[in-house]
Write a protein that holds these residues in place. Structure first.
Motif, PDB file in Angstrom:
ATOM      1  N   LEU A  65       0.829  -1.201   0.000  1.00 14.38           N
ATOM      2  CA  LEU A  65       0.000   0.000   0.000  1.00 14.38           C
ATOM      3  C   LEU A  65       0.867   1.256   0.000  1.00 14.38           C
ATOM      4  CD1 LEU A  65      -2.691  -1.071   2.631  1.00 14.38           C
ATOM      5  CD2 LEU A  65      -2.945  -1.048   0.138  1.00 14.38           C
ATOM      6  N   SER A  66       0.390   2.266  -0.716  1.00 14.09           N
ATOM      7  CA  SER A  66       1.160   3.493  -0.840  1.00 14.09           C
ATOM      8  C   SER A  66       1.186   4.248   0.489  1.00 14.09           C
ATOM      9  CB  SER A  66       0.552   4.381  -1.921  1.00 14.09           C
ATOM     10  OG  SER A  66      -0.694   4.905  -1.487  1.00 14.09           O
ATOM     11  N   PRO A  67       2.243   5.058   0.728  1.00 17.37           N
ATOM     12  CA  PRO A  67       2.288   5.894   1.938  1.00 17.37           C
ATOM     13  C   PRO A  67       1.079   6.827   2.023  1.00 17.37           C
ATOM     14  CG  PRO A  67       4.452   5.837   0.879  1.00 17.37           C
ATOM     15  CD  PRO A  67       3.491   5.173  -0.068  1.00 17.37           C
ATOM     16  N   GLN A  68       0.603   7.294   0.853  1.00 11.69           N
ATOM     17  CA  GLN A  68      -0.556   8.193   0.857  1.00 11.69           C
ATOM     18  C   GLN A  68      -1.799   7.486   1.390  1.00 11.69           C
ATOM     19  OE1 GLN A  68       1.429   7.704  -1.814  1.00 11.69           O
ATOM     20  NE2 GLN A  68       2.495   9.686  -1.936  1.00 11.69           N
ATOM     21  N   LEU A  69      -2.009   6.244   0.922  1.00  9.94           N
ATOM     22  CA  LEU A  69      -3.175   5.486   1.394  1.00  9.94           C
ATOM     23  C   LEU A  69      -3.109   5.277   2.903  1.00  9.94           C
ATOM     24  CD1 LEU A  69      -4.401   2.431   2.122  1.00  9.94           C
ATOM     25  CD2 LEU A  69      -5.768   3.986   0.752  1.00  9.94           C
ATOM     26  N   LEU A  70      -1.934   4.904   3.411  1.00 10.69           N
ATOM     27  CA  LEU A  70      -1.773   4.671   4.849  1.00 10.69           C
ATOM     28  C   LEU A  70      -1.958   5.964   5.641  1.00 10.69           C
ATOM     29  CD1 LEU A  70       1.279   2.246   4.724  1.00 10.69           C
ATOM     30  CD2 LEU A  70      -1.131   1.657   5.015  1.00 10.69           C
ATOM     31  N   GLN A  71      -1.588   7.078   5.038  1.00 11.49           N
ATOM     32  CA  GLN A  71      -1.797   8.369   5.693  1.00 11.49           C
ATOM     33  C   GLN A  71      -3.279   8.739   5.712  1.00 11.49           C
ATOM     34  OE1 GLN A  71       0.298  11.605   3.783  1.00 11.49           O
ATOM     35  NE2 GLN A  71      -0.997  13.161   4.738  1.00 11.49           N
ATOM     36  N   TYR A  72      -3.965   8.453   4.600  1.00 12.64           N
ATOM     37  CA  TYR A  72      -5.371   8.824   4.496  1.00 12.64           C
ATOM     38  C   TYR A  72      -6.275   7.922   5.327  1.00 12.64           C
ATOM     39  CZ  TYR A  72      -4.180  11.840   0.511  1.00 12.64           C
ATOM     40  OH  TYR A  72      -3.665  12.813  -0.298  1.00 12.64           O
ATOM     41  N   ASN A  73      -5.900   6.657   5.465  1.00 11.91           N
ATOM     42  CA  ASN A  73      -6.726   5.719   6.235  1.00 11.91           C
ATOM     43  C   ASN A  73      -5.853   4.966   7.234  1.00 11.91           C
ATOM     44  OD1 ASN A  73      -8.703   4.045   7.212  1.00 11.91           O
ATOM     45  ND2 ASN A  73      -9.194   3.070   5.263  1.00 11.91           N
ATOM     46  N   PRO A  74      -5.357   5.651   8.253  1.00  7.02           N
ATOM     47  CA  PRO A  74      -4.445   5.008   9.210  1.00  7.02           C
ATOM     48  C   PRO A  74      -5.135   4.018  10.141  1.00  7.02           C
ATOM     49  CG  PRO A  74      -4.979   7.233   9.938  1.00  7.02           C
ATOM     50  CD  PRO A  74      -5.595   7.068   8.578  1.00  7.02           C
ATOM     51  N   VAL A  75      -6.458   4.080  10.230  1.00  3.44           N
ATOM     52  CA  VAL A  75      -7.177   3.201  11.156  1.00  3.44           C
ATOM     53  C   VAL A  75      -7.321   1.798  10.569  1.00  3.44           C
ATOM     54  CG1 VAL A  75      -9.333   2.826  12.403  1.00  3.44           C
ATOM     55  CG2 VAL A  75      -8.409   5.147  12.175  1.00  3.44           C
ATOM     56  N   HIS A  76      -7.952   1.691   9.393  1.00  7.71           N
ATOM     57  CA  HIS A  76      -8.196   0.378   8.794  1.00  7.71           C
ATOM     58  C   HIS A  76      -7.198   0.010   7.708  1.00  7.71           C
ATOM     59  CE1 HIS A  76     -11.845  -0.035  11.050  1.00  7.71           C
ATOM     60  NE2 HIS A  76     -12.388   1.040  10.517  1.00  7.71           N
ATOM     61  N   LYS A  77      -6.488   1.032   7.166  1.00  9.30           N
ATOM     62  CA  LYS A  77      -5.476   0.780   6.123  1.00  9.30           C
ATOM     63  C   LYS A  77      -6.088   0.021   4.945  1.00  9.30           C
ATOM     64  CE  LYS A  77      -1.656   0.673   9.460  1.00  9.30           C
ATOM     65  NZ  LYS A  77      -2.474   0.970  10.648  1.00  9.30           N
ATOM     66  N   LYS A  78      -7.278   0.472   4.499  1.00  6.88           N
ATOM     67  CA  LYS A  78      -7.998  -0.213   3.434  1.00  6.88           C
ATOM     68  C   LYS A  78      -8.458   0.789   2.374  1.00  6.88           C
ATOM     69  CE  LYS A  78      -9.886  -3.997   6.266  1.00  6.88           C
ATOM     70  NZ  LYS A  78     -11.144  -4.646   6.740  1.00  6.88           N
ATOM     71  N   THR A  79      -8.757   0.230   1.210  1.00  3.85           N
ATOM     72  CA  THR A  79      -9.397   1.009   0.160  1.00  3.85           C
ATOM     73  C   THR A  79     -10.883   0.672   0.164  1.00  3.85           C
ATOM     74  OG1 THR A  79      -9.088  -0.722  -1.513  1.00  3.85           O
ATOM     75  CG2 THR A  79      -7.303   0.888  -1.247  1.00  3.85           C
ATOM     76  N   PRO A  80     -11.699   1.510  -0.487  1.00  3.75           N
ATOM     77  CA  PRO A  80     -11.345   2.736  -1.198  1.00  3.75           C
ATOM     78  C   PRO A  80     -11.261   3.920  -0.253  1.00  3.75           C
ATOM     79  CG  PRO A  80     -13.677   2.336  -1.434  1.00  3.75           C
ATOM     80  CD  PRO A  80     -13.135   1.168  -0.656  1.00  3.75           C
ATOM     81  N   VAL A  81     -10.547   4.936  -0.727  1.00  2.00           N
ATOM     82  CA  VAL A  81     -10.506   6.221  -0.049  1.00  2.00           C
ATOM     83  C   VAL A  81     -10.774   7.289  -1.096  1.00  2.00           C
ATOM     84  CG1 VAL A  81      -9.073   7.891   1.162  1.00  2.00           C
ATOM     85  CG2 VAL A  81      -8.894   5.475   1.745  1.00  2.00           C
ATOM     86  N   LEU A  82     -11.702   8.169  -0.800  1.00  2.00           N
ATOM     87  CA  LEU A  82     -11.955   9.337  -1.642  1.00  2.00           C
ATOM     88  C   LEU A  82     -11.236  10.515  -0.998  1.00  2.00           C
ATOM     89  CD1 LEU A  82     -13.761  10.556  -4.045  1.00  2.00           C
ATOM     90  CD2 LEU A  82     -15.242  11.344  -2.185  1.00  2.00           C
ATOM     91  N   VAL A  83     -10.456  11.242  -1.799  1.00  3.98           N
ATOM     92  CA  VAL A  83      -9.769  12.430  -1.304  1.00  3.98           C
ATOM     93  C   VAL A  83     -10.373  13.630  -2.020  1.00  3.98           C
ATOM     94  CG1 VAL A  83      -7.563  13.564  -0.925  1.00  3.98           C
ATOM     95  CG2 VAL A  83      -7.672  11.054  -0.977  1.00  3.98           C
ATOM     96  N   HIS A  84     -11.043  14.469  -1.276  1.00  2.00           N
ATOM     97  CA  HIS A  84     -11.712  15.642  -1.839  1.00  2.00           C
ATOM     98  C   HIS A  84     -11.098  16.899  -1.233  1.00  2.00           C
ATOM     99  CE1 HIS A  84     -15.588  18.196  -2.386  1.00  2.00           C
ATOM    100  NE2 HIS A  84     -14.738  18.394  -3.374  1.00  2.00           N
ATOM    101  N   ALA A  85     -10.474  17.708  -2.092  1.00  5.37           N
ATOM    102  CA  ALA A  85      -9.799  18.936  -1.643  1.00  5.37           C
ATOM    103  C   ALA A  85      -8.794  18.631  -0.533  1.00  5.37           C
ATOM    104  CB  ALA A  85     -10.832  19.966  -1.185  1.00  5.37           C
TER     105      ALA A  85
END
Length: 224
Positions: free
Chosen positions: A39-59
């Protein structure tokens, strides 16, 4: 839309939900394919709790969990609404979304483990019992979609599950959605698949091949 990004696995039913919703609403976005095993560092930063996809990044702000993302998108972009406006209908829709999520958790994992014909029969029997509930409780009045004449959030939730189950069935050469047993559910699935942004998105053959590879990797790791 430069400020709207989606991190996901293209073959995941949870990612299907988000991408279908964005396409149904005609919203531009940047898609970032994640590597399940790195998993990318960005994904782990955006979802540090479950470390899963999907993640939507808005603004620059992350939103996690597929159906929460779907409701977020639906609230911000009003075209082609998916969540019912009526409070009671909204509550009923959320009930069936939860049913779909519970079904995913219950019936998908066994397919990626080692089991013989007896275990397979038990899993399929469980699926068929749940199909019967959907057939009787959601499609009893012969609606075109679970949401009525147009797609709604319940179709998105169940559609992602059905796409995966049908793909799994073809990967394992097992018939899961049997038209003779579940005629209304089968007809609904055909209607769902006829929607242009959903039809063959992702490609069925590509999905079946990915399921086979993922299952083989899962079985191999379980033997280590």
């Amino acid at each position: 839309m430069a400020d709207l990004k989606v991190h996901g696995f293209w073959y995941s039913p949870f990612t299907f939900r988000v991408l279908w919703t964005l396409k149904l609403k005609g919203i531009s976005y940047e898609y970032i394919e994640e590597d399940r095993y790195n998993l990318s560092p960005q994904l782990l930063q955006y979802n540090p709790v479950h470390k899963k996809t999907p993640v939507l990044v808005h603004a620059g702000k992350p939103i996690c969990e597929s159906m929460i993302i779907v409701e977020y998108i639906d609230e911000l972009w009003s075209q082609n609404p998916l969540v019912p406006a009526d409070s009671y209908e909204k509550a009923v829709a959320r009930f069936w979304v939860r049913y779909a999520d519970d079904m995913i958790s219950a019936v998908l994992p066994p397919f990626f483990g080692r089991f013989g014909s007896e275990e397979q029969e038990k899993v399929i029997k469980d699926i068929w019992e749940r199909f019967g509930v959907i057939e009787d409780q959601c499609l009893g009045d012969h609606k075109k979609f679970l949401g009525g004449d147009t797609l709604n959030i319940v179709d998105i939730a169940f559609g992602s599950l059905m796409r995966t189950l049908v793909g799994l069935g073809d990967a394992l050469e097992v018939k899961i959605l049997v038209a003779e047993k579940f005629p209304r559910l089968h007809a609904w699935f055909n209607n769902f698949m006829d929607v242009p942004v959903i039809n063959n998105n992702p490609e069925h053959e590509k999905l079946v091949a990915a399921i086979k590879v993922f299952r083989e990797k899962t079985l191999a790791s379980s033997r280590e």
